[in-house]
Motif scaffolding. Structure first.
Motif, PDB file in Angstrom:
ATOM      1  N   HIS A 194       0.913  -1.324  -0.173  1.00  0.00           N
ATOM      2  CA  HIS A 194      -0.114  -0.115   0.089  1.00  0.00           C
ATOM      3  C   HIS A 194       0.808   1.125   0.021  1.00  0.00           C
ATOM      4  CE1 HIS A 194      -4.173  -1.433   0.088  1.00  0.00           C
ATOM      5  NE2 HIS A 194      -3.624  -2.258   0.769  1.00  0.00           N
ATOM      6  N   ILE A 195       2.014   1.272   0.648  1.00  0.00           N
ATOM      7  CA  ILE A 195       2.820   2.485   1.016  1.00  0.00           C
ATOM      8  C   ILE A 195       3.494   2.790  -0.673  1.00  0.00           C
ATOM      9  CG2 ILE A 195       5.097   3.257   1.414  1.00  0.00           C
ATOM     10  CD1 ILE A 195       4.296   2.132   4.297  1.00  0.00           C
ATOM     11  N   ARG A 196       3.962   1.718  -1.317  1.00  0.00           N
ATOM     12  CA  ARG A 196       4.383   1.672  -2.896  1.00  0.00           C
ATOM     13  C   ARG A 196       3.216   2.378  -3.808  1.00  0.00           C
ATOM     14  NH1 ARG A 196       3.430  -1.616  -6.692  1.00  0.00           N
ATOM     15  NH2 ARG A 196       3.121  -3.310  -5.388  1.00  0.00           N
ATOM     16  N   GLN A 197       2.208   1.498  -3.465  1.00  0.00           N
ATOM     17  CA  GLN A 197       1.147   2.103  -4.527  1.00  0.00           C
ATOM     18  C   GLN A 197       0.740   3.600  -4.234  1.00  0.00           C
ATOM     19  OE1 GLN A 197      -1.904  -0.919  -3.575  1.00  0.00           O
ATOM     20  NE2 GLN A 197      -1.547  -2.058  -5.358  1.00  0.00           N
ATOM     21  N   ALA A 198       0.574   4.035  -2.934  1.00  0.00           N
ATOM     22  CA  ALA A 198       0.219   5.500  -2.713  1.00  0.00           C
ATOM     23  C   ALA A 198       1.425   6.233  -3.035  1.00  0.00           C
ATOM     24  CB  ALA A 198      -0.140   5.613  -1.014  1.00  0.00           C
ATOM     25  N   ARG A 199       2.636   5.755  -2.728  1.00  0.00           N
ATOM     26  CA  ARG A 199       3.579   6.740  -3.448  1.00  0.00           C
ATOM     27  C   ARG A 199       3.436   7.020  -4.930  1.00  0.00           C
ATOM     28  NH1 ARG A 199       8.407   4.691   0.504  1.00  0.00           N
ATOM     29  NH2 ARG A 199       8.300   6.283   2.255  1.00  0.00           N
ATOM     30  N   ARG A 200       3.021   5.998  -5.527  1.00  0.00           N
ATOM     31  CA  ARG A 200       2.852   6.302  -7.062  1.00  0.00           C
ATOM     32  C   ARG A 200       1.878   7.525  -7.265  1.00  0.00           C
ATOM     33  NH1 ARG A 200       1.941   1.018 -10.646  1.00  0.00           N
ATOM     34  NH2 ARG A 200       1.426   2.652 -12.045  1.00  0.00           N
ATOM     35  N   ALA A 201       1.188   7.525  -6.360  1.00  0.00           N
ATOM     36  CA  ALA A 201       0.054   8.806  -6.290  1.00  0.00           C
ATOM     37  C   ALA A 201       0.527  10.285  -5.999  1.00  0.00           C
ATOM     38  CB  ALA A 201      -1.303   8.490  -5.964  1.00  0.00           C
ATOM     39  N   GLY A 202       1.645  10.071  -5.467  1.00  0.00           N
ATOM     40  CA  GLY A 202       2.514  11.490  -4.879  1.00  0.00           C
ATOM     41  C   GLY A 202       2.275  11.645  -3.364  1.00  0.00           C
TER      42      GLY A 202
END
Length: 239
Positions: free
Chosen positions: A35-43
């Motif tokens: 989830h942290i990796r995915q959220a970082r893709r959103a900025g």
């Protein structure tokens, strides 16, 4: 919409699964790291991870191994359940203009956070998926003839039927006043979904953001479905 903050709920005991969910490996990474990796893709650059007394040390260990660990704050859940965890996290971010609130056991495609941030408006945007089988969690109701969210129906008798839109606990909350309202109401009511429903009844806006795939990791059966859906590359991911 620029969203730099995410609250991740990682305090569950994993009783049905028999394993600590934040540290469960899926595709070679923990659910928390996914989830942290995915959220970082959103900025997203600021994370509040809510842990329980039983797994706080393990959650801190995972956070310390991830890139930019200084962006990840681990806090202890204040209260007895997931609703208290939501209140704990939201109380930390009431001055933000937008924030994600996420249960880490909901698995979604990698672009979910980014596409939600792009489509979000003031109020709540809820990740959703068309149910393929009866589900014991929550589903969404809409104002007749629209996609405007009317309420979250949590655990209806007999479960949520196939064909309905499931409530995935990846929510985007926008507007600092709205975030504050939901944080306070969740604490007072002891129920996050009821806090959202009260806000919607009072005129706040809500909408669904449909994702292309989803699985909630609740037990071994749902974990097996998740492996079939998302095809993790690491053959040891279920270990």
């Amino acid at each position: 919409m620029s969203t730099q903050t995410a609250v991740l709920l990682a305090a569950g005991h994993g009783t049905r699964l028999g394993r600590d969910k934040p540290s469960l490996l899926f595709g070679g990474e923990t659910l928390l790291a996914r989830h942290i990796r995915q959220a970082r893709r959103a900025g997203v650059t600021e994370f509040v991870v809510v842990a329980g007394r039983h797994n706080e040390d393990r959650v801190r260990e995972i956070a310390a191994t991830l890139p930019a660990p200084e962006q990840i704050e681990v806090v202890l859940q204040d209260g007895p359940d997931a609703h208290a965890a939501a209140a704990t996290g939201l109380e930390r971010v009431t001055d933000r203009e937008a924030a994600f609130l996420c249960g880490i056991t909901d698995l979604v495609p990698d672009d979910t956070y980014a596409t939600m941030a792009d489509t979000a408006t003031t109020g709540v945007t809820v990740a959703a998926f068309v149910l393929e089988h009866t589900f014991v969690g929550g589903m969404l109701d809409f104002h007749p003839g629209t996609l405007d969210l009317l309420r979250i129906v949590e655990r209806p008798p007999g479960g949520c039927p196939p064909g309905r839109l499931v409530n995935i606990w990846i929510h985007h909350l926008a507007g600092s006043a709205f975030i504050t309202q939901i944080a306070q109401a969740t604490r007072q009511l002891g129920d996050y979904e009821e806090a959202i429903n009260q806000a919607l009844a009072g005129g706040s806006h809500g909408m669904a953001h449909t994702v292309s795939d989803w699985e909630a990791v609740k037990d071994e059966t749902s974990l097996n479905r998740a492996h079939e859906r998302f095809h993790p590359q690491d053959p040891t991911a279920a270990a």
